[in-house]
Design an enzyme around this catalytic site. Structure first.
Site, mmCIF file in Angstrom:
data_model
loop_
_atom_site.group_PDB
_atom_site.id
_atom_site.type_symbol
_atom_site.label_atom_id
_atom_site.label_comp_id
_atom_site.label_asym_id
_atom_site.label_seq_id
_atom_site.Cartn_x
_atom_site.Cartn_y
_atom_site.Cartn_z
ATOM 1 C CB CYS A 114 -1.199 -0.726 -12.024
ATOM 2 S SG CYS A 114 -0.197 0.876 -12.473
ATOM 3 C CB CYS B 120 -0.228 -5.607 -10.219
ATOM 4 S SG CYS B 120 -0.842 -5.288 -8.232
ATOM 5 C CB CYS C 154 -0.372 -7.384 -5.176
ATOM 6 S SG CYS C 154 -0.763 -6.149 -6.953
#
Length: 133
Positions: free
Chosen positions: A10, A84, A88
């Site tokens: 996250c 995220c 990511c």
């Protein structure tokens, strides 16, 4: 059989991903390698997340948010993202799951408990899908 590696990601690596990692360690023990990281890690784990997990007997107080690295993604069999977005990294051939969960940041314990419990349910389903009892 090799031990699967799961990476929880996250943004701040302070709430959702830390709770998920705590649940996975608790439920799977050494049958799964657990990693967690954030694209912009906070200075420490969210104290309300720590409190919520302590209520169910899981101590995440000593964990530190870590910066997400390509190496962590590379060594993982499953990458679970939690809000995220584009931060990511994507590696072809990896199994990705995106868990849409409320962010516990700035929330009180009453709001964080249901997030904690939802994460447990998702971790249990993840374990089942990996064939880890």
């Amino acid at each position: 059989m090799t031990t699967p590696t799961v990476l929880f990601v996250c943004v701040h690596n302070a709430g959702r991903s830390q709770m998920a990692a705590g649940w996975l360690r608790h439920l799977a023990g050494d049958r799964v390698e657990v990693l967690s990281a954030g694209s912009a890690p906070a200075g420490s784990v969210n104290p309300v997340a720590v409190e919520a997990m302590a209520e169910v007997g899981i101590d995440i107080a000593s964990h530190q948010p870590r910066l997400l690295s390509d190496a962590a993604v590379e060594q993982s069999d499953v990458v679970v993202t939690m809000g995220c977005g584009d931060a990511c990294p994507f590696h072809p051939g990896k199994r990705y799951e995106d868990w849409a969960l409320d962010d516990p940041a700035g929330q009180g314990i009453e709001a964080v408990r249901p997030i904690r419990d939802e994460i447990r349910s998702r971790v249990e389903r993840l374990l089942a899908s990996l064939g880890v009892g």
